[in-house]
Design an enzyme around this catalytic site. Structure first.
Site, PDB file in Angstrom:
ATOM      1  N   GLU A   1      49.330  59.667 -15.132  1.00  0.00           N
ATOM      2  CA  GLU A   1      50.217  59.782 -15.951  1.00  0.00           C
ATOM      3  C   GLU A   1      50.797  58.790 -16.283  1.00  0.00           C
ATOM      4  O   GLU A   1      51.234  58.418 -17.420  1.00  0.00           O
ATOM      5  CB  GLU A   1      51.192  60.982 -15.518  1.00  0.00           C
ATOM      6  CG  GLU A   1      52.188  61.557 -16.473  1.00  0.00           C
ATOM      7  CD  GLU A   1      53.323  60.803 -16.604  1.00  0.00           C
ATOM      8  OE1 GLU A   1      54.250  60.809 -17.642  1.00  0.00           O
ATOM      9  OE2 GLU A   1      53.738  59.861 -16.051  1.00  0.00           O
TER      10      GLU A   1
ATOM     11  N   ASP B   1      50.149  60.491  -9.440  1.00  0.00           N
ATOM     12  CA  ASP B   1      50.553  59.131  -9.415  1.00  0.00           C
ATOM     13  C   ASP B   1      51.830  58.469  -9.419  1.00  0.00           C
ATOM     14  O   ASP B   1      52.483  59.269  -9.942  1.00  0.00           O
ATOM     15  CB  ASP B   1      49.506  58.357 -10.406  1.00  0.00           C
ATOM     16  CG  ASP B   1      49.792  58.805 -12.126  1.00  0.00           C
ATOM     17  OD1 ASP B   1      50.215  59.591 -12.131  1.00  0.00           O
ATOM     18  OD2 ASP B   1      49.821  57.664 -12.764  1.00  0.00           O
TER      19      ASP B   1
HETATM   20 ZN    ZN Z   1      56.759  60.961 -14.218  1.00  0.00          ZN
END
Ligand code: ZN
Length: 389
Positions: A139, A76
């Site tokens: 994340e 992401d």
């Molecule tokens: Zn990162």
């Protein structure tokens, strides 16, 4: 197996084209990677989230034995909303300065691209130990995907020797990072006309008291600066990132929410800030609020937690990574990554990847071509190591 190997930069171009902003599904990208592995005869496993809109991907090449290396990255990226980009963030654009522009180029599709570009080379190599690929989602919004990935990884493969998390470090070896906690504080007041403050209680005013208390706590914790860890600043930090509340200038606010968080150094108690905030709210702030009106309330809800990375626990991974980068020292960073999650499951872990963290999350994010070259060389060294050990 007839497919040609792409260069790392070709692969980066493909990965950048997928808009994997954390609010979106990452499945198009993950399916692309899965097909790519398939083309080279590598089986991969998806670990989906609860509603199936996102997935982690895990794949291994080489013998099913202990002592492998995990190449890890998050798929992401952060939003480009409102940022003044001068090129299309979803089109890899090389400029005359030798930099490759695009969202996620440094954080952190550059490392994933280098890992994937070497899949054919890993397949050809006579690996004595396996190479594992662990790609996660979410994340950037609190490392939400990685725990399931780590469970799956550890559940299904013999224990790896080391994890390389390819966040941007300019290919320096990072073996220390802070822990990070994210908390939502919700203040519930009682509405009243602003001329009748005695009839209600303003959620915003009490949220203000709380922010003031956090500022004082931050000042206190800054006194405990540590010299043994070379992060800047070398102490716990606190930040209130978002404040939301109120409906009109002449109404006592019924609700106010704070999205806040803190970061603590490796070795420090990562729960201290939350514990002290809970105590302050329970013993001082909430009673004060309820004295105005019994319906008032304050809740603190943990949104995310990323464990620290402690250098003492990651000697093995640091030794290997320094061998592969040719570096002679390790570094510490104040930001959190998925590294602490791998370490928490007993695998020696370091952070090492192409690009500068200063470019991460910025408009016109880029990775230098020379950094991609350095990462290619790094992966090449890993292959040699895995063949000859
Ligand atoms: Zn990162």
């Amino acid at each position: 197996m007839s497919t040609d190997a792409p260069s790392s930069i070709d692969m980066l171009r493909r990965l950048v084209a997928f808009d994997t902003t954390s609010r979106n599904s990452n499945l198009d990208l993950i399916k692309y990677i899965q097909n790519y592995f398939d083309d080279f005869g590598v089986a991969s496993t998806l670990v989906p989230n609860t509603d199936g809109s996102k997935a982690n991907l895990f794949a291994s090449i080489g013998p099913e034995v202990e002592g492998g290396i995990v190449l890890s990255g998050h798929t992401d990226v952060v939003p480009v909303d409102g940022q003044p980009w001068t090129s299309d963030p979803w089109t890899l654009t090389e400029k005359a300065d030798g930099n490759l522009y695009g969202r996620g180029t440094c954080d952190m599709k550059g490392f994933i691209a280098a890992a994937l570009a070497h899949v054919p080379a890993f397949q050809r190599a006579r690996l004595k130990v396996p190479m594992h690929f662990a790609f996660s989602y979410d994340e950037e919004i609190g490392c939400l995907g990685a725990p399931a990935l780590v469970e799956k990884l550890l559940g299904n493969v013999p224990q790896p020797k080391a994890v390389i998390v390819g966040e941007p470090t300019m290919m320096g070896v990072v073996n220390a990072q802070n822990a990070g906690g994210g908390i939502n504080a919700t203040f519930t007041g009682v509405e009243a006309h602003s001329s009748m403050t005695h009839l209600g209680v303003s959620a915003i005013h009490f949220a203000g008291d709380f922010i003031h208390w956090l500022n004082e706590l931050q000042e206190e914790l800054a006194q405990r600066r540590r010299a043994d860890i070379d992060t800047v600043p070398g102490h716990t930090t606190i930040n209130v990132g978002v404040v939301t509340g109120g409906t009109a200038g002449n109404i006592l606010a019924r609700e106010c929410t704070l999205n806040w968080g803190y970061r603590t150094l490796p070795g420090d108690d990562p729960w201290e800030v939350q514990r002290r905030a809970e105590k302050y709210v329970a013993e001082l702030l909430l009673p004060k609020m309820r004295a105005k009106h019994p319906d008032a309330n304050i809740t603190l809800r943990r949104r995310s937690f990323v464990p620290a990375l402690d250098p003492k626990e990651n000697v093995e991974a640091a030794k290997l990574a320094l061998q592969w980068t040719g570096g002679n020292r390790t570094y510490a960073v104040p930001y959190g990554t998925e590294a602490g999650i791998f370490r928490g499951h007993g695998i020696s872990t370091v952070i090492c990847g192409p690009g500068d963290i200063a470019q991460a999350h910025q408009p016109n994010e880029f990775v230098a071509r020379s950094q991609m070259d350095a990462c290619d060389a790094f992966v090449g060294k890993i292959i040699k190591w895995a063949e000859t050990r």
